[in-house]
Design an enzyme around this catalytic site. Structure first.
Site, PDB file in Angstrom:
ATOM      1  N   HIS A 129       3.608  -0.875   4.299  1.00  0.00           N
ATOM      2  CA  HIS A 129       2.986   0.434   4.532  1.00  0.00           C
ATOM      3  C   HIS A 129       4.067   1.509   4.506  1.00  0.00           C
ATOM      4  CE1 HIS A 129       4.717  -0.519   8.431  1.00  0.00           C
ATOM      5  NE2 HIS A 129       4.607   0.758   8.762  1.00  0.00           N
ATOM      6  N   ASP A 131       4.638   5.234   6.743  1.00  0.00           N
ATOM      7  CA  ASP A 131       4.190   5.645   8.077  1.00  0.00           C
ATOM      8  C   ASP A 131       3.170   6.788   8.022  1.00  0.00           C
ATOM      9  OD1 ASP A 131       5.813   3.799   9.386  1.00  0.00           O
ATOM     10  OD2 ASP A 131       7.525   5.172   9.401  1.00  0.00           O
ATOM     11  N   HIS A 278       7.630  -0.215   4.054  1.00  0.00           N
ATOM     12  CA  HIS A 278       8.368  -1.225   4.820  1.00  0.00           C
ATOM     13  C   HIS A 278       7.406  -2.220   5.454  1.00  0.00           C
ATOM     14  CE1 HIS A 278       7.586   2.244   7.441  1.00  0.00           C
ATOM     15  NE2 HIS A 278       7.575   1.412   8.472  1.00  0.00           N
ATOM     16  N   ARG A 293      11.166   4.799  17.790  1.00  0.00           N
ATOM     17  CA  ARG A 293      11.120   5.455  16.482  1.00  0.00           C
ATOM     18  C   ARG A 293      10.831   6.930  16.642  1.00  0.00           C
ATOM     19  NH1 ARG A 293       6.350   3.744  12.560  1.00  0.00           N
ATOM     20  NH2 ARG A 293       5.531   5.813  12.971  1.00  0.00           N
TER      21      ARG A 293
HETATM   22  C1  SIN Z   1       7.378   0.406  11.780  1.00  0.00           C
HETATM   23  O1  SIN Z   1       6.468   0.188  11.003  1.00  0.00           O
HETATM   24  O2  SIN Z   1       7.829   1.535  11.961  1.00  0.00           O
HETATM   25  C2  SIN Z   1       8.032  -0.741  12.529  1.00  0.00           C
HETATM   26  C3  SIN Z   1       9.141  -1.315  11.746  1.00  0.00           C
HETATM   27  C4  SIN Z   1       9.863  -2.386  12.492  1.00  0.00           C
HETATM   28  O3  SIN Z   1       9.540  -2.673  13.643  1.00  0.00           O
HETATM   29  O4  SIN Z   1      10.788  -2.964  11.935  1.00  0.00           O
END
Ligand code: SIN
Length: 303
Positions: A129, A131, A278, A293
Site C-alpha cells: 500500500h 499511506d 510498502h 510514524r
Molecule cells: C506502515 O504501513 O506505515 C507500517 C510499516 C511498518 O511497520 O514497517
C-alpha cells in the site's frame, strides 16, 4: 517474464554531489542508506538540500543510530511540509495503533504509533500500500522511527518503486492507463481490513489519477494500491476489477522494483508516498516491535 527496466534514477544518483552526507544505494532502483546526518539537531540548509535531493533520487532513505525525541522527529518532518493527521485521529476513531486494544489512546494527533506484540490481531501495513491515499491530499511521505525491533529478528519493511512499475509497462498499456482515474476509500483497510467501525461521516474517500507525476522530478508513477484503491471510474465493474488486479500484480511481483529495509533499533526510514508502496513483514509474532510514524501532507496528486 522479467520486465525490462530502464533505470531513470541511476543517472541522477551518480550525479548527486553530496558533501554533508554519504549516500549508499540499497539497489540501483530504490532505497539508500544515509550516513552523516544527526537528525536530533537542526540541519543546515545545505544538508537539508542534500537530503531532499537524495529523497528525490532514491525515494526511500534509511537513517540509522538516531536518538530522537518526538519533537526531533517532527522537526525533521516539518522540513518537508505540514504534518499529517491520520484519519483515525482526525475522525476520533479507535486508533490504528491499538491493534485491537480499544483502550489504547493516541499520544499525539501527528504521531501514529506502529506497534505489534503478543496481543496483536494484525499489524499496520500488512499488504502492499501507499499511506492514506483515501485523503484528498495524501501524505507526500512518511517517516517511521523504529526503536524496538523483535528479539527473534524479522519485522523488515519491503518497499517498491511505482516509477519503475510505470516504466516497465508496455507503450500500449501506458497509453491505456494514462487518462484513467480511481477511487481510494479508507473503508477498505480501516473497516474492511482492520474491523474499525466507520466514524461519523465515514472514512475519507477520493478520486486520484491512475498515473501521477512526481511534482519535483516529473517522473510518472502508477498510483493505485491494493490497500486503498477500490474502483477505476472509467471502466465497468468487471473491467475495473480485472485491470486493478493486473496492475497490482505487475506492481507487486517484480523483485526488480523492490528493496528491503532491515531495521535496527533507532532507525528512521523516510519514504516518498507518491512513488513507492510498502509492505510490513509480520514474521515475528509473538515478539514486540515498536515505532512511531510522522507523515507530511502533500498536494493533490496530479496527472
Ligand atoms: C506502515 O504501513 O506505515 C507500517 C510499516 C511498518 O511497520 O514497517
Amino acid at each position: 517474464m522479467a520486465a525490462r527496466m530502464s533505470s531513470p534514477l541511476k543517472t541522477e544518483t551518480s550525479s548527486l554531489a553530496a558533501h554533508t552526507i554519504a549516500i549508499k544505494p540499497l539497489t540501483p532502483v530504490i532505497g539508500a542508506e544515509i550516513e552523516g546526518a544527526d537528525l536530533s539537531k537542526p540541519l543546515s540548509n545545505e544538508q537539508t538540500a542534500e537530503i531532499r535531493a537524495a529523497f528525490n533520487a532514491h525515494s526511500v532513505l534509511v537513517f540509522r543510530d538516531q536518538k530522537l525525541t518526538r519533537e526531533d522527529h517532527k522537526r525533521f518532518a516539518r522540513l518537508f511540509g505540514r504534518l499529517h493527521v491520520h484519519p483515525y485521529h482526525a475522525k476520533k476513531a479507535t486508533p490504528v495503533h491499538a491493534n485491537g486494544d480499544a483502550n489504547a489512546k493516541p499520544i499525539d494527533p501527528e504521531i501514529l504509533v506502529v506497534k505489534a506484540d503478543a496481543k496483536s490481531r494484525y499489524v499496520a501495513g500488512e499488504e502492499w500500500h501507499a499511506d492514506v491515499t483515501c485523503d484528498e491530499e495524501p501524505p507526500l511521505g512518511s517517516m517511521l522511527y523504529i526503536t524496538k525491533t523483535p528479539e527473534c529478528g524479522g519485522g523488515d519493511t519491503c518497499f517498491l518503486s511505482t516509477i519503475a512499475a510505470y516504466e516497465a509497462l508496455s507503450p500500449a498499456m501506458k497509453t491505456f492507463v494514462e487518462g484513467l482515474t480511481a477511487v481510494h476509500d479508507g473503508a477498505k483497510p480501516y473497516t474492511g481490513g482492520y474491523g474499525t467501525p466507520p466514524p461519523e461521516g465515514g472514512w475519507p474517500k477520493t478520486t486520484h489519477p491512475v498515473v501521477i507525476r512526481h511534482p519535483d522530478t516529473l517522473q510518472r508513477s502508477l498510483f493505485v494500491n491494493r490497500g486503498f484503491t477500490t474502483r477505476i471510474n472509467e471502466l465497468n465493474r468487471k473491467e475495473s476489477a480485472a485491470v486493478l488486479e493486473m496492475l497490482w500484480r505487475h506492481i507487486e511481483t517484480h523483485i526488480e522494483f523492490q528493496c528491503r529495509v532491515r531495521w535496527t533499533p533507532d532507525t528512521l526510514t523516510f519514504w516518498d508516498n507518491r512513488v513507492t508502496q510498502h509492505h510490513a513483514a509480520w514474521d515475528y509474532y509473538p515478539h514486540e516491535r515498536y515505532g512511531e510514524r510522522v507523515s507530511i501532507v502533500g498536494g493533490r496528486p496530479q496527472a
